[in-house]
Design an enzyme around this catalytic site. Structure first.
Site, PDB file in Angstrom:
ATOM      1  N   SER A 110       0.837  -1.204   0.000  1.00 49.33           N
ATOM      2  CA  SER A 110       0.000   0.000   0.000  1.00 49.33           C
ATOM      3  C   SER A 110       0.877   1.261   0.000  1.00 49.33           C
ATOM      4  O   SER A 110       1.644   1.456  -0.934  1.00 49.33           O
ATOM      5  CB  SER A 110      -0.958  -0.103   1.209  1.00 49.33           C
ATOM      6  N   ASP A 161      -9.538  -2.436  -6.737  1.00 49.37           N
ATOM      7  CA  ASP A 161      -9.013  -1.824  -5.519  1.00 49.37           C
ATOM      8  C   ASP A 161      -9.252  -0.313  -5.580  1.00 49.37           C
ATOM      9  O   ASP A 161      -8.616   0.381  -6.369  1.00 49.37           O
ATOM     10  CB  ASP A 161      -7.509  -2.130  -5.440  1.00 49.37           C
ATOM     11  N   HIS A 192      -8.073  -4.153  -2.043  1.00 49.03           N
ATOM     12  CA  HIS A 192      -6.822  -3.827  -1.370  1.00 49.03           C
ATOM     13  C   HIS A 192      -6.467  -4.934  -0.387  1.00 49.03           C
ATOM     14  O   HIS A 192      -7.322  -5.394   0.353  1.00 49.03           O
ATOM     15  CB  HIS A 192      -7.073  -2.525  -0.597  1.00 49.03           C
TER      16      HIS A 192
HETATM   17  C1  MLT Z   1      -1.319   6.007  -0.154  1.00 48.41           C
HETATM   18  O1  MLT Z   1      -1.660   7.005   0.463  1.00 48.41           O
HETATM   19  O2  MLT Z   1      -0.136   5.695  -0.357  1.00 48.41           O
HETATM   20  C2  MLT Z   1      -2.395   5.118  -0.672  1.00 48.41           C
HETATM   21  O3  MLT Z   1      -3.580   5.821  -0.791  1.00 48.41           O
HETATM   22  C3  MLT Z   1      -2.576   3.914   0.176  1.00 48.41           C
HETATM   23  C4  MLT Z   1      -2.822   4.265   1.606  1.00 48.41           C
HETATM   24  O4  MLT Z   1      -3.923   4.642   1.974  1.00 48.41           O
HETATM   25  O5  MLT Z   1      -1.903   4.166   2.386  1.00 48.41           O
END
Ligand code: MLT
Length: 210
Positions: A110, A161, A192
């Protein structure tokens, strides 16, 4: 900044693993820390070393790798500067822990996958391989001009996702390949997260790519 100072100033976990095995650079998701991906690393390769820094941006108390304006809308200047910091951390760790000759494989989930991909795009010499779980294109309107011909990257995503939308995943794959990287993509139905099939795909890829 000296290597020792960079490392003492940056909370992280280091586990040497077996000599000659790769070292996983573990990059947690939003709200995680340096311990979060340890079980994942053991599942991927119990012999691998682990180098797991903690994201140094706090969003309402949650650790992250870079700032964002809203979900999925990244502060790209911050992404660029934090990926340079991470490249500095990796170089310091290589020196301090004597990692020359060992493959450094970023394993990110992520937000951690996004900083891994940014670092791969902007500082390709820092990372030998990247496994990005639920990652997307991290540089907004910007592009990389780096030579990625030595880079090998596995992108593992769900095709529905909302946090790593497919067009952005496709853009990341195209941008990496466009700079010469060898990219394999494992796209599964769903959202996700890290599914069992993702782990299997990553293990297989790692055994051929490292
Ligand atoms: C990010 O902010 O890198 C992506 O949206 C994934 C997350 O929520 O961490």
């Amino acid at each position: 900044m000296t290597a020792t100072k960079t490392l003492t100033d940056w909370p992280h976990l280091y586990v040497p693993g077996q000599p000659g095995a790769p070292v996983f650079l573990l990059l947690h998701g939003t709200g995680g820390d340096e311990r979060s991906l340890r079980p994942l690393a053991v599942e991927l390769d119990p012999d691998a070393g682990m180098l797991a820094p903690r994201g140094r941006v706090s969003e309402d108390g949650m650790n992250r790798w870079f700032r964002r304006h809203a979900e999925g809308v990244f502060d790209v200047d911050d992404v660029i500067s934090r990926s340079a910091d991470l490249a500095g951390f990796i170089e310091a760790a290589r020196e301090q822990y004597g990692l020359d000759g060992r493959a450094i494989v970023a394993v990110g989930f992520s937000n951690g996958a996004n900083i891994a991909l940014a670092t791969a795009l902007l500082h390709p010499a820092s990372l030998d391989r990247v496994v990005a779980f639920s990652g997307m294109y991290p540089l907004g309107e910007r592009e990389s001009s780096s030579d990625l011909t030595a880079s090998r990257i596995l992108m593992v995503n769900g095709d529905a996702d909302p946090m790593a939308p497919l067009p952005s995943v496709t853009r990341a794959v195209g941008a990496l390949r466009g700079r010469g990287a060898e990219v394999e993509q494992h796209l599964r139905p769903g959202g996700h997260g890290i599914a069992q099939a993702d782990l299997t795909a990553a293990r297989e890829w790692l055994s051929s790519a490292t």
